[in-house]
Design an enzyme around this catalytic site. Structure first.
Site, PDB file in Angstrom:
ATOM      1  N   GLU A 137       0.863  -1.341  -0.096  1.00 21.64           N
ATOM      2  CA  GLU A 137       0.044   0.154   0.099  1.00 21.64           C
ATOM      3  C   GLU A 137       0.894   1.378  -0.107  1.00 21.64           C
ATOM      4  O   GLU A 137       0.590   2.254   0.334  1.00 21.64           O
ATOM      5  CB  GLU A 137      -0.950   0.032   1.197  1.00 21.64           C
ATOM      6  CG  GLU A 137      -1.831  -1.106   1.192  1.00 21.64           C
ATOM      7  CD  GLU A 137      -2.933  -1.000   2.347  1.00 21.64           C
ATOM      8  OE1 GLU A 137      -4.225  -0.413   1.889  1.00 21.64           O
ATOM      9  OE2 GLU A 137      -2.787  -0.949   3.550  1.00 21.64           O
ATOM     10  N   HIS A 190      -4.442   1.018  11.154  1.00 26.49           N
ATOM     11  CA  HIS A 190      -5.732   0.584  11.464  1.00 26.49           C
ATOM     12  C   HIS A 190      -6.002   1.065  12.901  1.00 26.49           C
ATOM     13  O   HIS A 190      -6.800   0.358  13.816  1.00 26.49           O
ATOM     14  CB  HIS A 190      -5.510  -0.826  11.247  1.00 26.49           C
ATOM     15  CG  HIS A 190      -5.009  -1.689  10.231  1.00 26.49           C
ATOM     16  ND1 HIS A 190      -4.832  -2.800   9.931  1.00 26.49           N
ATOM     17  CD2 HIS A 190      -4.763  -0.781   8.681  1.00 26.49           C
ATOM     18  CE1 HIS A 190      -4.350  -3.083   8.587  1.00 26.49           C
ATOM     19  NE2 HIS A 190      -4.158  -1.785   8.151  1.00 26.49           N
ATOM     20  N   HIS A 221     -10.860   0.041   7.241  1.00 26.31           N
ATOM     21  CA  HIS A 221      -9.769  -0.148   7.134  1.00 26.31           C
ATOM     22  C   HIS A 221      -8.778   0.747   8.029  1.00 26.31           C
ATOM     23  O   HIS A 221      -7.834   0.297   8.995  1.00 26.31           O
ATOM     24  CB  HIS A 221      -9.250   0.372   5.776  1.00 26.31           C
ATOM     25  CG  HIS A 221      -8.042   0.079   5.327  1.00 26.31           C
ATOM     26  ND1 HIS A 221      -7.468   0.184   3.961  1.00 26.31           N
ATOM     27  CD2 HIS A 221      -6.661  -0.088   6.047  1.00 26.31           C
ATOM     28  CE1 HIS A 221      -6.411  -0.097   3.844  1.00 26.31           C
ATOM     29  NE2 HIS A 221      -5.828  -0.157   5.064  1.00 26.31           N
TER      30      HIS A 221
END
Lengths: 257, 257, 257, 257
Positions: C96, C117, C187
């Site tokens: 990511e 997170h 997320h």
């Protein structure tokens, strides 16, 4: 209920100054530290065990924070919660020790007592919700969770503490003949068991069940509590199963030394 | 569903006394300690892995608290959950080990099982709310979160524990062919995976998703859960991504020695 | 919004292989460990800082758990999130990482990015409640807390992750020109700041404000949030005040070595 | 209320450079670290004690995170919150130190002040719920928990901080003559006591009572708070009982060195 009539009548009399069993003293140190580490006890609260040499006596720490208890701090008191050993004259005692002595008088089946300000139990002492068993480890809550309201005994204006033998007797009476836990309004609880490992186990799972019941209330809707029959079966199973966490907790606590 | 028909039929038979792979034993030690440190396991619960040498066997600790498991505590059981090595005669086994054996029989795709009293999962087992995936790491919850209600199998009055092969079979049947998690009312859950790192990952994120779902319920209003398609894609991704936390957790757990 | 047009145009070009500044690398190690210790990052998430030698590059760890990051793990990527040093060929990168590169392209004012997170932020990404500043340390939330819903960008069926440069651009677009935080549905969040200490500070206080807002919702009734003017004044003050916690956190994190 | 008129008029004047009492400096170090460890203070907040040598002065750390305070960081300020020792010229002071100086001016009975962002207290500063004593250790909350709303003093647009002597005076006025705690909207609280151990005790139990009140609100229904009479009796008892946790906390904090 007549507390006096249920007082144990031991068949033998241990000498007042016989040396304490080292393993039992270690158990006491471990119980204090474990319950502090698990967040059941903070800097207050106390743990006792009935003296196996003489059921008319019990072991408890002098008045210090549970986390700092060492073997040298363990004293022997009689069931009137007075010291029995001249060497302990002048030692500072827990002011609420009558919780222990009066419960031992009233409940011959009880061999250990934990008094704590168990943080998630306190909210259940000031609301109308009943603390009930939902986690199988906490089946013993099915024996009842009576609430001691000091205002009903001695009226308004106390500091909520059990500072006299009479208040200790009132608390023992509220605990009754069967329950493992008596809630104390705005204060915490007192948890009893047939052995020290079991009383430590019950004090811990009373807190855990309270946390889980709080979460279940947050989720909402009816809660599928244990039935009376399930609670009783689980309580029996956990009387035996307490040994497994105790083995771990005791080892960890004594390794700190 | 016929559990027996899906029993794995291994092509080779490992010798009963062949030495356990040291890395796999370390994995088992790490899994136990990690889940204890992360608060998924407390002094109860257990972890197993299917024996890579013989799929009709699995590895599990003898009956001690997960946090204290060492390499010497790891045993081999057959799928009837009996010891296979004479040296283990008389060793105390987890009473609920049938959870593991019966799931391995029913689910050839499963190579690891975690049974825990996951603290924030328990409240979801006693309320009508369904535990559903909202955090992308927990997409595997989209495979279903069936609830095992022991009262429906054997009636009232149990201690909620899986103490017999038949109860193990009932639990495996409730888990079904697809789910990664079966909730156990008033008890906890059993989490399965194709590998030990993935089962540990799933056991941890089941607890985390439960905490976040509880918070979302507190906030109120509809919750934007993952769709079925998102859950499946995430589950696939996390089968691979489990390796990253596992590398950290294993290192930390084994560094304690 | 055209991300490319806002790309910084540095006046000098640092040599590709110049040695990284040791203090900055230590800052990166400290930021990773601190956010893991504070519970903002778990075994996932990542931290980056724009390369002070070349604003078209940024520093980030190779793909490992934040808690285990050491100086040797810090890499330099260009704003397309590709390695720039031949020695890093074949090193596993965070999948990511486009979150970082695309935000640096779109926001020349941003010199550090934290993607996490954050556990109490996630519930605010799946409910209709708006995360708003109530704690004065979190005034930066008054700059906006836009919610990135990946379904609106690429439809159903993703694993919710930012796996492509295009998704990174979409996320940067949702962050916009002003906000310090973009929420990511199911997320977590990505938090930006003009400096690494400030981005770490903001990532931490985003989590703290979420916890306190959740508690305020539990208490019930209207919440007295900070006004826009208060939030802006506090944000300015905290740009300076971030230095105090950073001094502590950095020292603690690096003392672990 | 005229803060100036209640200013203490000490009978003796200690020499400006006399050496600080080593035990008192250790107390200050222990108080800072303890409140950080207990989660009352994070990287912000500060603790002070009135100088026993001169009630027109107080001791406080220079501007660093409480957890990192050492004996060398303790300074002496006058009640206008200015340094009194030439050696401290140029040392960075807490910007909000006027909280301390102005409270000492207004409250001769106060000998210690803790200012914190107590995490579960903050939600009670932005909602209409009143923080009230339900746990017997927190009887001092029965002395009142006034809420300081900075908007009512100096209007919108501040960063909520007490950056001037005038704001310090306003805060001290809101605290009033009796309360032990003044809540600060969106910010935290300031807690006072007749001694440093008691102020630390009160700061901790303010947080604990807030957590338990939040849980009681979650459970629902009327809450059985302490009566005024109970709160006053408990407060008296705890003035003495603060010594027990303090003995533990001080020992633990100083053992870290």
């Amino acid at each position: 209920m007549n507390a006096k009539s249920s007082r144990p009548t031991p068949s033998r009399r241990a000498p007042a100054f016989s040396r304490l069993d080292a393993d039992l003293v270690d158990d006491m140190v471990a119980a204090n530290r474990t319950l502090a580490r698990l967040g059941v006890l903070d800097a207050f609260g106390h743990v006792s065990v009935r003296d196996p040499r003489d059921p008319r006596r019990y072991l408890i720490s002098r008045s210090i924070a549970p986390e700092s208890v060492t073997a040298a701090d363990i004293l022997v008191l009689d069931l009137d919660s007075q010291t029995v050993d001249a060497k302990d004259d002048g030692v500072l005692l827990y002011r609420e020790r009558f919780i222990h002595g009066e419960i031992y008088k009233a409940r011959p089946d009880v061999n250990a007592v934990v008094h704590s300000h168990s943080p998630t139990v306190v909210p259940f002492t000031v609301t109308r919700a009943t603390l009930r068993p939902l986690l199988h480890n906490a089946g013993f809550l099915g024996l009842g969770t009576p609430l001691f309201e000091i205002r009903k005994c001695v009226g308004d204006g106390t500091d909520l503490m059990i500072l006299t033998p009479d208040l200790g007797k009132d608390l023992a009476k509220k605990l009754g003949k069967d329950a493992a836990v008596v809630l104390m309004r705005g204060h915490g609880d007192s948890v009893v068991g047939p052995s020290l490992p079991n009383a430590v186990f019950r004090a811990y799972y009373t807190e855990i069940n309270a946390r889980q019941q709080l979460a279940a209330i947050t989720i909402g809707g009816p809660i599928n509590f244990m039935t009376r029959a399930e609670a009783m079966t689980s309580n029996d199973a956990m009387l035996r199963a307490s040994a497994r966490p105790w083995a771990l907790w005791r080892k960890q606590a004594l390794a700190q030394r």
